[in-house]
Design a protein around this motif. Structure first.
Motif, short mmCIF file in Angstrom:
data_model
loop_
_atom_site.label_atom_id
_atom_site.label_comp_id
_atom_site.label_asym_id
_atom_site.label_seq_id
_atom_site.Cartn_x
_atom_site.Cartn_y
_atom_site.Cartn_z
N VAL A 76 30.24 15.77 35.84
CA VAL A 76 31.13 15.14 34.71
C VAL A 76 32.62 15.62 34.70
N ARG A 77 32.96 16.84 35.20
CA ARG A 77 34.05 16.98 35.30
C ARG A 77 34.41 18.22 36.45
N VAL A 78 35.40 18.12 37.05
CA VAL A 78 36.04 18.89 37.94
C VAL A 78 37.49 19.27 37.72
N MET A 79 37.74 20.67 37.61
CA MET A 79 38.89 21.36 37.22
C MET A 79 39.40 22.33 37.87
N GLY A 80 40.59 22.23 38.67
CA GLY A 80 40.84 23.43 39.24
C GLY A 80 42.19 23.73 39.85
N ILE A 81 42.52 24.94 40.48
CA ILE A 81 43.87 24.92 41.16
C ILE A 81 43.50 24.87 42.67
N VAL A 82 43.90 23.68 43.36
CA VAL A 82 43.66 23.47 44.56
C VAL A 82 44.86 23.47 45.58
N ASN A 83 46.05 23.91 45.22
CA ASN A 83 47.08 23.92 46.05
C ASN A 83 47.50 25.45 46.00
N GLY A 84 47.58 26.16 47.24
CA GLY A 84 47.95 27.62 47.34
C GLY A 84 49.33 27.67 47.29
N THR A 85 50.26 26.93 47.76
CA THR A 85 51.61 26.93 47.77
C THR A 85 52.19 27.10 46.41
N THR A 86 51.84 25.92 45.67
CA THR A 86 52.34 26.05 44.16
C THR A 86 51.82 27.07 43.19
N ASN A 87 50.62 27.31 43.44
CA ASN A 87 50.04 28.47 42.66
C ASN A 87 50.86 29.83 43.19
N TYR A 88 51.04 29.89 44.37
CA TYR A 88 51.87 31.17 44.79
C TYR A 88 53.36 31.27 44.07
N ILE A 89 53.72 30.06 44.23
CA ILE A 89 55.18 29.67 43.59
C ILE A 89 55.28 30.13 42.00
N LEU A 90 54.42 29.49 41.38
CA LEU A 90 54.32 29.61 39.67
C LEU A 90 53.79 31.18 39.44
N ASP A 91 52.90 31.59 40.36
CA ASP A 91 52.39 33.09 40.09
C ASP A 91 53.48 34.28 40.22
N LYS A 92 54.41 34.07 41.24
CA LYS A 92 55.67 34.80 41.55
C LYS A 92 56.59 34.67 40.40
N MET A 93 56.73 33.09 39.99
CA MET A 93 58.01 33.16 38.92
C MET A 93 57.45 33.87 37.65
N ASP A 94 56.18 33.73 37.42
CA ASP A 94 55.66 34.20 36.06
C ASP A 94 55.55 36.11 36.18
N SER A 95 55.09 36.16 37.27
CA SER A 95 54.91 37.90 37.40
C SER A 95 55.85 38.54 37.94
N THR A 96 56.84 38.00 38.63
CA THR A 96 58.13 38.87 39.13
C THR A 96 59.40 38.35 38.68
N GLY A 97 59.33 37.24 38.06
CA GLY A 97 60.61 36.33 37.68
C GLY A 97 61.24 36.01 38.88
N ALA A 98 60.74 35.73 39.92
CA ALA A 98 61.17 34.97 41.15
C ALA A 98 61.70 33.82 41.06
N GLY A 99 62.60 33.27 41.77
CA GLY A 99 63.25 31.92 41.61
C GLY A 99 62.42 31.22 42.55
N PHE A 100 62.42 29.70 42.17
CA PHE A 100 61.41 28.66 42.89
C PHE A 100 61.63 28.56 44.16
N ASP A 101 63.11 28.61 44.61
CA ASP A 101 63.12 28.42 46.06
C ASP A 101 62.75 29.63 46.93
N GLU A 102 63.07 30.76 46.31
CA GLU A 102 62.65 31.89 46.86
C GLU A 102 61.16 32.15 47.07
#
Ligand SMILES: NC(=O)c1ccc[n+]([C@@H]2O[C@H](COP(=O)([O-])OP(=O)(O)OC[C@H]3O[C@@H](n4cnc5c(N)ncnc54)[C@H](O)[C@@H]3O)[C@@H](O)[C@H]2O)c1
Ligand SMILES: N[C@@H](CCO)C(=O)O
Ligand code: NA
Length: 440
Positions: free
Chosen positions: A164-190
């Motif tokens: 009835v439902r499938v929910m997930g994180i299915v793109n590694g690149t964007t999870n990597y970016i959001l994780d670095k922005m959240d955990s290290t304060g890295a900028g998007f481009d970096e």
């Protein structure tokens, strides 16, 4: 355990001929495993796997692969037209020439393994029809969530249940970016540059950051989960390029984190399928909140099994090659038996549900004039469009103020109408952010 006396050993069997199309991040790892693990793969398949050719774009480039240079060709069309190939692995990417090469390979008697989610989400029915016509396997486990075996469980293990439902994180690149922005304060481009250097991103990373890659995967997940045909055109797509450091900080203040989600759901009332990809805030207590780096995770909810979670590396050459090789062994075994495996079922023919009917919660940030009656006027705008407010937080900012409104569940159409009305109000300087809240 001894081999059955009259059953020839795997290495005595006629080798199965394997051709590779593309030898980049994934293809290089596929060749490495095929050469380094040849004996074990032969024992698991029941016959040796012999690399019959590797098509590349430019010959002469030094490649970190231990194969006879005579196997390298720049003529992929001739390779797939040979007629003596048992298995073709397509890891070029893109729509053409990949589509034409896959169709030619199937027509010339080969089974095909691909990691090409863009192609399958764009024109899967054409490819599935060809595989059925020529009675060959077309497998694509690597196309969704990298190393994670999620497609075979949906196609086979859960074929007796109702997802009835499938929910997930299915793109590694964007999870990597959001994780670095959240955990290290890295900028998007970096963070994006790091993901590219690590081999996670598509050849054109716009596919990742604008959500096309996740949307393609959502289409494939929804098609298999709900036994219907969903194309990328049916998927509501928002990328992560609008996510700001302020959004990430706001999420933290709410005990949430911003994740880029793919959500596919069966709307039983209308017997339709909703598929969408967008950044959303999820509670830190939710298992998806702790998915780091380029990892992926997929939750599947079905009527009999309940909640299932699949987790693993969603990108990278070796993790993806693992999924490619799994499909290769499966298709090779079928070649020896002389029958193809399970195809794609689309018997339900369910319609795509419009995004406006999607029900979810929202986090809305507003810059407003700090004067009497503003709060009441804003609350009225939500109420007028049948959007119930759960919490409101106000912070003074000199002559202005910032309001942060979190809503109860509402339709996407109602929320969009509310935002439009707010933007028309003189007392609202700016609707600075609208983000959905998922995972409750
Ligand atoms: N990189 C990952 O983590 C990952 C994960 C899952 C799926 N995929 C998918 O796998 C496929 C390949 O991805 P990749 O990361 O290896 O990309 P890549 O760009 O590293 O490799 C593709 C290779 O194909 C070659 N190529 C292009 N046109 C060709 C042609 N006409 N003939 C022969 N070779 C040609 C390119 O030169 C390149 O070396 C894509 O469909 C991608 O979406 C990649
Ligand atoms: N570019 C894709 C590769 C895996 O499909 C990602 O980052 O998830
Ligand atoms: Na997979």
């Amino acid at each position: 355990m001894t081999e059955n006396a009259d059953k020839p050993l795997a290495e005595e069997k006629q080798p199965l001929k394997v051709a590779l199309l593309g030898c980049g991040v994934v293809g290089t790892e596929v060749v490495r495993i095929l050469t380094e693990r040849a004996d074990d793969l032969a024992a698991r398949v029941g016959a040796p796997l012999e690399i019959a050719g590797i098509a590349v774009r430019r010959a002469g480039r030094t490649r970190d692969i231990a194969v006879d240079p005579a196997l390298i060709t720049t003529d992929a069309q001739a390779l797939v037209s040979r007629g003596d190939l048992d298995l073709v692995i397509e890891v070029i990417g893109g729509i053409e020439p990949a589509r034409g090469l896959i169709l030619t390979a199937l027509e010339n008697g080969a089974s095909v393994i691909t990691a090409n989610k863009a192609l399958l989400a764009e024109d899967g029915p054409t490819l599935f029809a060809a595989a059925e016509k020529y009675e060959r396997d077309l497998y694509f486990e690597a196309a969704v969530a990298g190393a994670i075996p999620i497609l075979r469980p949906l196609r086979e293990s859960l074929a007796g249940d109702d997802v009835v439902r499938v929910m997930g994180i299915v793109n590694g690149t964007t999870n990597y970016i959001l994780d670095k922005m959240d955990s290290t304060g890295a900028g998007f481009d970096e963070a994006l540059e790091e993901a590219q250097a690590l081999g996670y991103a598509e050849a054109d990373p716009t596919a990742d950051i604008e959500g096309f890659d996740a949307a393609a995967k959502a289409a494939l997940l929804a098609s298999l989960a709900f036994h219907t045909r969903v194309s990328i055109a049916d998927v509501h797509r928002e990328g992560i390029t609008e996510v700001t450091a302020t959004d990430i900080a706001s999420a933290r203040e709410m005990g949430c984190v911003v994740k880029f989600l793919a959500i596919c759901e069966l709307d039983e009332a209308s017997d339709s399928v909703g598929a969408r990809v967008y950044p959303a805030m999820i509670p830190l207590s939710h298992p998806l909140a702790s998915v780091r780096d380029a990892y992926n995770a997929v939750f599947v909810e079905s009527k009999a099994a309940g909640q299932l979670m699949f987790y693993g590396r969603g990108a990278g050459g070796a993790p993806t090659a693992s999924a490619v090789l799994g499909d290769l062994v499966s298709a090779a075994r079928n070649r020896l038996k002389g029958v193809p495996g399970v195809g794609e079922s689309s018997y339900t023919q369910r319609a795509a549900r419009p995004m406006g009917a999607t029900m979810t919660r929202y986090h809305v940030s507003l810059d407003v004039a700090d004067k009497a009656g503003v709060l009441a006027a804003v609350a009225h705008a939500f109420a007028e469009h049948d959007v119930s407010i759960q919490t409101v937080r106000q912070e003074g900012r000199g002559g202005d103020a910032q309001l942060v409104v979190v809503t109860h569940t509402a339709t996407d159409a109602a929320l969009s109408a509310t935002v439009e009305a707010l933007r028309d109000m003189d007392i609202v300087r700016e609707v600075s952010s609208v983000m959905r809240v998922e995972g409750d």
